[in-house]
Design a protein around this motif. Structure first.
Motif, PDB file in Angstrom:
ATOM      1  N   LEU A 178     -24.954  -3.512 -81.353  1.00 23.51           N
ATOM      2  CA  LEU A 178     -26.056  -2.988 -80.891  1.00 23.51           C
ATOM      3  C   LEU A 178     -26.858  -1.839 -81.399  1.00 23.51           C
ATOM      4  O   LEU A 178     -27.768  -1.501 -81.139  1.00 23.51           O
ATOM      5  N   MET A 236     -20.657  -7.832 -71.967  1.00 24.92           N
ATOM      6  CA  MET A 236     -20.381  -8.234 -73.011  1.00 24.92           C
ATOM      7  C   MET A 236     -19.097  -7.987 -73.721  1.00 24.92           C
ATOM      8  O   MET A 236     -18.353  -8.588 -74.384  1.00 24.92           O
ATOM      9  N   VAL A 269     -23.899  -4.114 -71.038  1.00 24.35           N
ATOM     10  CA  VAL A 269     -22.924  -4.233 -72.251  1.00 24.35           C
ATOM     11  C   VAL A 269     -21.699  -4.354 -71.722  1.00 24.35           C
ATOM     12  O   VAL A 269     -20.517  -4.770 -72.602  1.00 24.35           O
ATOM     13  N   ARG A 320     -25.377 -10.349 -70.122  1.00 23.62           N
ATOM     14  CA  ARG A 320     -26.706  -9.235 -70.369  1.00 23.62           C
ATOM     15  C   ARG A 320     -26.698  -7.886 -70.355  1.00 23.62           C
ATOM     16  O   ARG A 320     -27.053  -7.119 -70.974  1.00 23.62           O
TER      17      ARG A 320
END
Lengths: 264, 246
Positions: A14, A202, A199, A197
Motif C-alpha cells: 500500500l 485484505m 485494509v 476492498r
C-alpha cells in the motif's frame, strides 16, 4: 511466519514499497554471511548479523537519499546490489555451494527448535505491534502530510515498521532463505488485493493465502525434493495468479464478463 | 475555544535560502476571517505551512499558532487510491484527541457521521475514498476539519476545481466557522469572491504589500506591484541584510 509476514507485506504494497522488502531481504545477506564466517552455521550469530545489516540498510537508504537529494529507490537499488554481491562473496569464501544455496533459498531440514522459537516469537511480536500500530500506520500510508500536521510522528512509526520487516525476514530466512523469505511476505499481500476492498479484509485474505501456500509449498518441498523457499514462493505465486485471474475485485476474468451498468 | 491572536514578527521562510516569505510582520486577530492573495510563487502556501508549524522560519517569530491550527493543504499529498472508507478518513480528524491508541467509540463515530452529513455527504460513510469525485473528496476533507475542531483553520485554495454548488456549500462552512469565533485564513485567487466574502486581506508577493481591510488592500496599484515583485528573480542574489524594526 505466514500469519505475521503478509500483514507487513500488505502495508509495504500500500505504500508502494513492494521492492523495499526485496532490498531488505538482500540487505540482511551480508550480515548473515558475516555471522556464518565468524561462527559457522549458528543461528544466533547469523540472526544477529542479519538484524544489524538489515536495520543498517533500512536506515541507511532513507538517510542517504535525503542527504544526497537522490531518489530513495535509486539508493535502495544500489545498496541491495552491493549487499547481494558482498553476501555471496563472503559465503563462498569460507563455505561451499551447499551452504550458499541453503542461505539463499532455505532448507526446512535445517530448522531446529531455536529457529522455530525465533519464528514463533517474531510472529507474535509482529502481530502484537501491528495491532497497536494499525491506526498510525494506516494514517501514515493514506495521508502523510496530515500525519505530520497533527504531530503523529509518522517517520518513527515507519522506522519501527521497517524494523519489524527486517525481524520477520531474519526469522524466516532459515526455513525459506534470505531471497525467498520476501516472497511469503509480498505475494500473499499482492494477491489479497483481489479479494477485499478494505485494509482489514485484505489483511485477513493475505494471511489465509500465506498459510495455505506455506502448507502446500512445504508438502511440495518434502515430496518433490525442491528447496523449501522456492516451493513455498511458487505456491504463493500460484495463489497470486489465481487471484489475479478470478479474484472478485479487479480480477481479469471479471473484466471479460460484461454486466449491464447500474441505473444510478 | 477562543483562539489566541497570531502574531508574526519579521518572519522570513525560505526554500534553499531563497525567501518565499520575506520579512512579514502583522497579526491575525482572534476570530478574524482573512484572505491571503497574491500571484503564483508569492509564498502564500509557504506562509500557511509556517503557521501550521510544518516549515520553520529562517528568521522572525510566529506566536500564538502552535497547537491550535488545522491546515487544509492545497493539493493534499494523500493517496486517493488507499483503501479506506470516507468514515475512516474523517475519523482521522480526531487524532489530536484519540492519538494512536485510544478508542474512538460511538460518540466519535457519531460526530464523524454528523460531519459527513454537514458537508452534504449523507450516506457516504462506507464508500471507499477512491470512488469519490474531486468535489466529494474536498467535502470529505472539510468534514475532517470539522472533527479536528481547531480554533484556527488554514485553507490553501480550498475552492479550486470545484463546481459552483460545492464551492458555495464549502464557503458556507467557512462562514459557519467564522460565526463560531474561529480564526480562518484562506489562500484564494478569485478576487471577486474575496471582496464579497472576506473582511480582511493579506496581499503577499514574497514581501507583504498590504494587510488590512479588503477594500483598502486590493487596490489596482497594489496588485500591479505584487505582480512585478513576484516575477523578479535574480540569478545570484546577495545575502539579505535587512533588519526590520519590529
Amino acid at each position: 511466519m505466514s500469519v505475521a509476514a503478509p500483514v507487513l507485506g500488505l502495508f509495504l504494497m500500500l505504500r508502494r514499497m513492494s521492492l523495499t522488502a526485496d532490498v531488505l531481504g538482500h540487505g540482511i545477506l551480508p550480515g548473515v554471511a558475516a555471522g556464518f564466517l565468524l561462527a559457522g552455521l549458528s543461528l544466533p550469530a547469523m540472526a544477529a548479523g542479519g538484524l544489524v545489516a538489515g536495520l543498517a540498510v533500512a536506515v541507511g537508504a532513507g538517510a542517504l537519499s535525503r542527504a544526497t537529494g537522490g531518489r530513495e529507490d535509486a539508493s535502495l537499488a544500489a545498496l541491495y546490489l552491493v549487499a547481494l554481491a558482498a553476501g555471496v562473496a563472503m559465503v563462498s569464501w569460507r563455505g561451499g555451494a551447499v551452504e550458499l544455496t541453503s542461505l539463499l533459498f532455505g532448507s526446512v531440514l535445517g530448522v531446529d527448535d531455536a529457529a522455530l522459537l525465533l519464528m514463533a516469537g517474531s510472529a507474535s511480536v509482529t502481530l502484537g505491534v501491528m495491532a497497536l500500530a494499525w491506526r498510525p500506520l494506516v494514517l501514515e500510508c493514506f495521508d502523510p502530510g496530515f500525519a505530520q500536521a497533527v504531530g503523529a510522528r509518522g517517520a518513527w512509526w515507519h522506522m519501527g515498521f521497517l524494523a519489524l520487516v527486517v525481524l520477520n525476514l531474519i526469522a524466516a530466512f532459515q526455513a525459506l532463505g534470505t531471497l525467498m523469505a520476501v516472497g511469503l511476505m509480498m505475494l500473499p499481500a499482492i494477491a489479497a488485493r483481489h479479494w477485499a476492498r478494505g485494509v482489514g479484509g485484505m489483511a485477513y485474505a493475505a494471511v489465509g493465502i500465506a498459510a495455505a501456500s506455506a502448507y502446500a509449498g512445504l508438502l511440495l518441498s518434502f515430496h518433490a525434493d525442491v528447496p523449501s523457499g522456492p516451493a513455498v514462493v511458487l505456491a504463493a505465486g500460484l495463489c497470486w495468479l489465481v487471484s489475479t485471474l478470478c479474484g472478485p475485485v479487479d480480477g481479469l476474468l471479471g473484466r471479460l464478463v460484461r454486466r449491464p451498468h447500474l441505473a444510478g | 475555544m477562543r483562539p489566541a491572536e497570531i502574531r508574526l514578527t519579521d518572519v522570513t521562510v525560505s526554500h534553499a535560502r531563497r525567501p518565499a516569505v520575506h520579512h512579514v510582520s502583522g497579526r491575525f486577530a482572534p476570530g478574524s476571517l482573512t484572505a491571503v492573495v497574491g500571484p503564483n510563487g508569492a509564498g502564500k502556501s509557504t506562509l500557511l505551512r509556517a503557521l501550521a508549524g510544518l516549515h520553520r522560519p529562517d528568521a522572525g517569530r510566529i506566536e500564538g499558532a502552535a497547537g491550535q491550527v488545522a491546515l487544509l493543504p492545497q493539493a493534499a499529498a494523500l493517496d486517493r487510491g488507499f483503501p479506506v472508507s470516507c468514515l475512516d478518513a474523517v475519523l482521522f480528524g480526531l487524532w489530536r484527541e484519540a492519538g494512536a491508541f485510544r478508542a474512538i467509540g460511538a460518540a466519535g463515530r457519531g460526530r464523524a457521521l454528523a460531519a459527513l452529513a454537514a458537508v452534504g455527504l449523507d450516506g457516504f460513510a462506507g464508500r471507499p475514498v477512491g470512488s469519490l469525485s474531486a468535489g466529494q473528496f474536498q467535502r470529505v476533507l472539510f468534514a475532517r476539519l470539522l472533527l479536528q475542531d481547531a480554533p484556527v483553520i488554514l485553507l490553501d485554495e480550498p475552492f479550486n476545481a470545484l463546481d459552483a454548488r460545492t464551492a458555495a456549500d464549502l464557503l458556507a462552512m467557512v462562514h459557519r466557522w467564522h460565526g463560531e469565533g474561529r480564526t480562518v485564513v484562506a489562500v484564494l485567487h478569485d478576487l471577486d469572491l474575496v471582496r464579497r466574502e472576506f473582511p480582511d486581506t493579506l496581499l503577499l508577493a514574497r514581501d507583504c504589500l498590504g494587510w488590512g481591510a479588503t477594500g483598502e488592500v486590493l487596490t489596482a496599484a497594489n496588485r500591479l506591484r505584487a505582480r512585478m515583485m513576484a516575477e523578479a528573480w535574480s540569478a545570484e542574489p546577495e545575502a539579505c541584510e535587512r533588519r526590520d524594526a519590529a
